[in-house]
Design a protein around this motif. Sequence first.
Motif, PDB file in Angstrom:
ATOM      1  N   GLY A 128     -18.631  54.858  -4.769  1.00 31.26           N
ATOM      2  CA  GLY A 128     -17.928  54.506  -6.002  1.00 31.26           C
ATOM      3  C   GLY A 128     -17.447  55.727  -6.755  1.00 31.26           C
ATOM      4  N   TYR A 129     -18.194  56.816  -6.666  1.00 26.42           N
ATOM      5  CA  TYR A 129     -17.812  58.047  -7.357  1.00 26.42           C
ATOM      6  C   TYR A 129     -16.680  58.778  -6.638  1.00 26.42           C
ATOM      7  N   THR A 130     -16.297  58.326  -5.448  1.00 23.15           N
ATOM      8  CA  THR A 130     -15.135  58.911  -4.766  1.00 23.15           C
ATOM      9  C   THR A 130     -13.882  58.081  -5.015  1.00 23.15           C
ATOM     10  N   GLN A 131     -14.017  56.928  -5.665  1.00 24.11           N
ATOM     11  CA  GLN A 131     -12.914  55.980  -5.776  1.00 24.11           C
ATOM     12  C   GLN A 131     -12.405  55.804  -7.205  1.00 24.11           C
ATOM     13  N   HIS A 132     -13.271  56.031  -8.194  1.00 27.45           N
ATOM     14  CA  HIS A 132     -12.898  55.824  -9.586  1.00 27.45           C
ATOM     15  C   HIS A 132     -12.489  57.156 -10.220  1.00 27.45           C
ATOM     16  N   GLY A 133     -11.401  57.157 -10.971  1.00 26.81           N
ATOM     17  CA  GLY A 133     -10.905  58.379 -11.584  1.00 26.81           C
ATOM     18  C   GLY A 133     -11.813  58.887 -12.698  1.00 26.81           C
ATOM     19  N   GLY A 134     -11.796  60.196 -12.911  1.00 31.92           N
ATOM     20  CA  GLY A 134     -12.557  60.795 -14.001  1.00 31.92           C
ATOM     21  C   GLY A 134     -13.981  61.149 -13.663  1.00 31.92           C
ATOM     22  N   LEU A 135     -14.434  60.856 -12.437  1.00 32.68           N
ATOM     23  CA  LEU A 135     -15.808  61.159 -12.029  1.00 32.68           C
ATOM     24  C   LEU A 135     -15.775  62.062 -10.805  1.00 32.68           C
ATOM     25  N   ARG A 136     -16.630  63.060 -10.798  1.00 30.21           N
ATOM     26  CA  ARG A 136     -16.720  63.885  -9.595  1.00 30.21           C
ATOM     27  C   ARG A 136     -17.793  63.306  -8.674  1.00 30.21           C
ATOM     28  N   PRO A 137     -17.715  63.568  -7.364  1.00 31.49           N
ATOM     29  CA  PRO A 137     -18.750  63.062  -6.459  1.00 31.49           C
ATOM     30  C   PRO A 137     -20.077  63.775  -6.681  1.00 31.49           C
ATOM     31  N   PHE A 138     -21.163  63.146  -6.254  1.00 29.05           N
ATOM     32  CA  PHE A 138     -22.477  63.794  -6.291  1.00 29.05           C
ATOM     33  C   PHE A 138     -22.482  64.934  -5.275  1.00 29.05           C
ATOM     34  N   GLY A 139     -22.874  66.118  -5.718  1.00 23.74           N
ATOM     35  CA  GLY A 139     -22.901  67.273  -4.816  1.00 23.74           C
ATOM     36  C   GLY A 139     -24.235  67.405  -4.116  1.00 23.74           C
ATOM     37  N   VAL A 140     -24.663  66.354  -3.437  1.00 27.37           N
ATOM     38  CA  VAL A 140     -25.974  66.384  -2.791  1.00 27.37           C
ATOM     39  C   VAL A 140     -25.984  65.480  -1.558  1.00 27.37           C
ATOM     40  N   SER A 141     -26.652  65.947  -0.512  1.00 30.57           N
ATOM     41  CA  SER A 141     -26.929  65.131   0.668  1.00 30.57           C
ATOM     42  C   SER A 141     -28.414  64.824   0.710  1.00 30.57           C
ATOM     43  N   LEU A 142     -28.767  63.686   1.300  1.00 30.58           N
ATOM     44  CA  LEU A 142     -30.178  63.286   1.370  1.00 30.58           C
ATOM     45  C   LEU A 142     -30.584  62.966   2.803  1.00 30.58           C
ATOM     46  N   LEU A 143     -31.828  63.289   3.128  1.00 31.71           N
ATOM     47  CA  LEU A 143     -32.480  62.801   4.340  1.00 31.71           C
ATOM     48  C   LEU A 143     -33.532  61.788   3.900  1.00 31.71           C
ATOM     49  N   TYR A 144     -33.476  60.572   4.465  1.00 29.35           N
ATOM     50  CA  TYR A 144     -34.444  59.523   4.131  1.00 29.35           C
ATOM     51  C   TYR A 144     -35.390  59.343   5.317  1.00 29.35           C
ATOM     52  N   ALA A 145     -36.670  59.558   5.093  1.00 29.35           N
ATOM     53  CA  ALA A 145     -37.686  59.279   6.109  1.00 29.35           C
ATOM     54  C   ALA A 145     -38.414  58.020   5.666  1.00 29.35           C
ATOM     55  N   GLY A 146     -38.322  56.958   6.459  1.00 26.67           N
ATOM     56  CA  GLY A 146     -38.896  55.686   6.023  1.00 26.67           C
ATOM     57  C   GLY A 146     -39.540  54.898   7.143  1.00 26.67           C
ATOM     58  N   TYR A 147     -40.247  53.843   6.736  1.00 31.52           N
ATOM     59  CA  TYR A 147     -40.925  52.957   7.695  1.00 31.52           C
ATOM     60  C   TYR A 147     -40.812  51.521   7.210  1.00 31.52           C
ATOM     61  N   ASP A 148     -40.520  50.618   8.139  1.00 31.33           N
ATOM     62  CA  ASP A 148     -40.686  49.201   7.843  1.00 31.33           C
ATOM     63  C   ASP A 148     -41.250  48.517   9.100  1.00 31.33           C
ATOM     64  N   PRO A 149     -41.959  47.393   8.947  1.00 32.41           N
ATOM     65  CA  PRO A 149     -42.673  46.785  10.077  1.00 32.41           C
ATOM     66  C   PRO A 149     -41.754  46.246  11.172  1.00 32.41           C
ATOM     67  N   HIS A 150     -40.461  46.057  10.878  1.00 29.32           N
ATOM     68  CA  HIS A 150     -39.544  45.505  11.881  1.00 29.32           C
ATOM     69  C   HIS A 150     -38.939  46.587  12.770  1.00 29.32           C
ATOM     70  N   HIS A 151     -38.554  47.707  12.163  1.00 27.08           N
ATOM     71  CA  HIS A 151     -37.874  48.770  12.918  1.00 27.08           C
ATOM     72  C   HIS A 151     -38.698  50.057  13.001  1.00 27.08           C
ATOM     73  N   ASN A 152     -39.920  50.014  12.499  1.00 26.04           N
ATOM     74  CA  ASN A 152     -40.831  51.171  12.535  1.00 26.04           C
ATOM     75  C   ASN A 152     -40.223  52.381  11.823  1.00 26.04           C
ATOM     76  N   PHE A 153     -40.450  53.583  12.360  1.00 26.91           N
ATOM     77  CA  PHE A 153     -40.022  54.798  11.671  1.00 26.91           C
ATOM     78  C   PHE A 153     -38.522  55.020  11.841  1.00 26.91           C
ATOM     79  N   GLN A 154     -37.869  55.431  10.753  1.00 25.25           N
ATOM     80  CA  GLN A 154     -36.430  55.679  10.782  1.00 25.25           C
ATOM     81  C   GLN A 154     -36.093  56.906   9.947  1.00 25.25           C
ATOM     82  N   LEU A 155     -35.076  57.626  10.391  1.00 22.46           N
ATOM     83  CA  LEU A 155     -34.605  58.815   9.690  1.00 22.46           C
ATOM     84  C   LEU A 155     -33.103  58.677   9.471  1.00 22.46           C
ATOM     85  N   TYR A 156     -32.671  58.719   8.210  1.00 27.41           N
ATOM     86  CA  TYR A 156     -31.253  58.571   7.876  1.00 27.41           C
ATOM     87  C   TYR A 156     -30.768  59.782   7.090  1.00 27.41           C
TER      88      TYR A 156
END
Length: 263
Positions: A128-156
Amino acid sequence: MARRYDSRTTIFSPEGRLYQIEYAMEAISHAGTVLGVLAKDGIVLAAEKKVTGKLLDLTATKEGGYGGSGEKIFLLNSNVVAGVAGITADANSLVNFARQAAQRHLYLYNEDIPVELLAQRLCDLKQGYTQHGGLRPFGVSLLYAGYDPHHNFQLYHSDPSGNYSGWKATSIGANNGTAQSLLKQEYKDDITLEEAIGLTLRVMSKTMDSTTLGSEKLEFATLTVDPVTKAPKAKVYRPAEVDALLQKQGLAKPDEDTEMKAT
């Protein structure tokens, strides 16, 4: 020519590029390295801290909380840990949004939010911050390390454009190209958590700007599952625990007193 098209995030250049997004990516490439490795029995996250100094008060990280300095690795939910590279103030805003989204999901469905869904929620906001005028994008990337019982461990991984992707092992921030080539050489599909910890620390030692590794320049976290309750366990290491890990892997910096005696 670029100057005519880089004043807004909503203006495409004739080549079909959004320059503000590319500038945000460039800011991230100068940030401290963040590394994630997916193992069959857990996930490892490591991050290079840029804000260091002898006068920095780290009392809270040594005595309380869940450990870490809170600069690069954050606990988003009981089943999700995130590492951030880029503008830390932007990261704090996204972390707060993610924590609220996770709690809303828990309140509505009485279960932890799936890690991919949480990544999608943050990416919807970032897009949304890349599409609406007057706002700059967030200058950050994230790595998500997570777990759920259906897909087990995941890294995004997600970037300022709102794209996200799943990984077995990846790196963001400075020297991420070098780190990814090292991970390609050494990563195995059946890697255990202990092996992943060793691999992560070895790669960090080769990609960080510093010649020595220590808890004042490194944050570390793991995500595992309790063998009895089957509940996810996120652990963000305190400085003393990081030093102990480095000592175990033979990567700790030499003791200053020992060096003085040797000279």
